[in-house]
Design an enzyme around this catalytic site. Sequence first.
Site, short mmCIF file in Angstrom:
data_model
loop_
_atom_site.label_atom_id
_atom_site.label_comp_id
_atom_site.label_asym_id
_atom_site.label_seq_id
_atom_site.Cartn_x
_atom_site.Cartn_y
_atom_site.Cartn_z
N TRP A 142 0.88 -1.18 0.00
CA TRP A 142 0.00 0.00 0.00
C TRP A 142 0.91 1.22 0.00
CZ3 TRP A 142 -5.49 0.64 0.47
CH2 TRP A 142 -5.89 2.00 0.54
N GLU A 215 7.86 -0.96 1.85
CA GLU A 215 7.94 -0.53 3.26
C GLU A 215 8.92 -1.47 3.97
OE1 GLU A 215 3.96 0.35 5.39
OE2 GLU A 215 3.46 -1.00 3.77
N ASP A 248 9.45 3.30 1.68
CA ASP A 248 8.30 4.11 2.09
C ASP A 248 8.15 3.93 3.60
OD1 ASP A 248 5.79 5.05 2.76
OD2 ASP A 248 4.71 3.95 1.20
N GLN A 251 4.80 4.78 7.89
CA GLN A 251 4.39 4.33 9.23
C GLN A 251 5.56 3.93 10.11
OE1 GLN A 251 0.88 2.00 9.57
NE2 GLN A 251 0.15 2.53 7.54
N LYS A 277 3.05 10.31 7.14
CA LYS A 277 2.20 10.21 8.34
C LYS A 277 2.85 10.66 9.66
CE LYS A 277 -0.43 6.16 6.77
NZ LYS A 277 -1.83 6.49 6.94
N ARG A 411 -4.07 -4.11 13.12
CA ARG A 411 -2.86 -3.28 13.20
C ARG A 411 -2.93 -2.50 14.49
NH1 ARG A 411 -2.23 0.48 8.07
NH2 ARG A 411 -4.47 0.70 8.15
#
Length: 444
Positions: A142, A215, A248, A251, A277, A411
């Site tokens: 994502w 990620e 990425d 998070q 974020k 999560r």
Amino acid sequence: MTIEPFERSTDPWHEVEQHVGHYGAPYFAPDIIDRAEGSYIYTEDGRKILDFTSGQMCATLGHNNPEVVQTIRTTIGRLDHLYSGMLSRPSINLCTHIAQTLPEPLNKVIPLSTGSEVNEAAIRMAKTVTGRFEVVSFSRSWHGLTQASAAATYSSARKVGVPCAPGQFAIPTPYEYRPDFTDAEGKLDWRKELDFGFDMVDAQSSGSLAACIVEPILSGGGILVPPDGYLAELKKKCHERGMLLIFDEAQTGFGRTGTWYGFQHDGVVPDILTLSKTLGGGLPLAALVTSDEIEATARERGFTFYTSHVNDPLVAAVGCTVMNVIERDDLPSKAAQKGDRLHAGLQRLVETHDIVGDARGRGLLQGIEIVKDKQGKERSAALGDLITRRCYELGLHMNIVCLPGMGGVFRIAPPLTVSDAELDDGLTILDQAISDVETGRYRD
Ligand SMILES: Cc1ncc(COP(=O)(O)O)c(C=O)c1O
């Protein structure tokens, strides 16, 4: 007619039905959220709910952190937004501070607004620098919902019948609990899997491989931590093919996983790093970071990412404060310690409930996987939904990964400022909710 921002009408859900558009997930009815503070959100009817997702994984320092609030108050009367070619101290200081926290050669920073946007910029930069167009990412990725970031996103929102960017390839996601490639003992054979993935990429490529974006820990994909050595091998494969590696860290950046950046655990430095974020602490702020060399080449070749809010001072000032608090309070180490406490609690749930199949993650980015039973390991989105609802009734907001085929993975990403007592309260509620669902006391 004027309507004040917090004005209350008698039937807000009527207005929602009439005027509020849908964007892909159901609204969290029936509550309207009135305020938020620290690890909690408060509904209009006064209910207090522990927020185990830091909003949309962004409220790094908790909601309305007093130092962030103070920064906004002092900055907004002095600088808000500027012509995109102008620079201010907050944006220069933000770039400098980000670069100081990163290893060489990650020196050049471009502040933007959101995760999708910064990945868009990173992919555009990689294409500009390599002069190629093909992009590789994980099958459970994502990376956002703008054109290039969505094209590199395989876990959702792809099957809408519109063409995505050409030259997109997925490689299998390493998933230790459900391995696709196994060794003699039935464990994940990630080398075989990665070799296979790149064999497929090579077979399909038209010779124009530009970048690979991943990620360091997949969050939306189901809290999947690549095995040790995986990211180093991935980088090798990228560089052998002249591709740039983009991490990425929407998070995983800014302390959540126990180090400033997720990639530090593996010691693998990307060519381009995207941060979003967690940098803005709840405000829209993102940053692309790369080396002097890549930035210079991109510039020579006409790289353009000139947006309305590039280098905006107000959010940059907030980013400076978020980073200062993380540094001063040593939040990465605290996230590691609290993460151990959280993980131990989640592991107890695995041991005591047949419907909790796995607990995994790093630092304060953790997940549990809900299954019909441990032996069959069949995912259960239905049980996950019931547990989410029961948790919410009991005062805990939990996020179930709502991607096709992924239902059943929670999560858990509380703010880095969460207290031990809050973590324990959340675990107690989660335990009760799981018991209520498992025993059938709570059902549809
Ligand atoms: C890893 C990752 N990258 C990018 C994005 C997109 O960020 P945004 O929603 O801010 O555009 C997300 C959002 O969930 C994400 O988890």
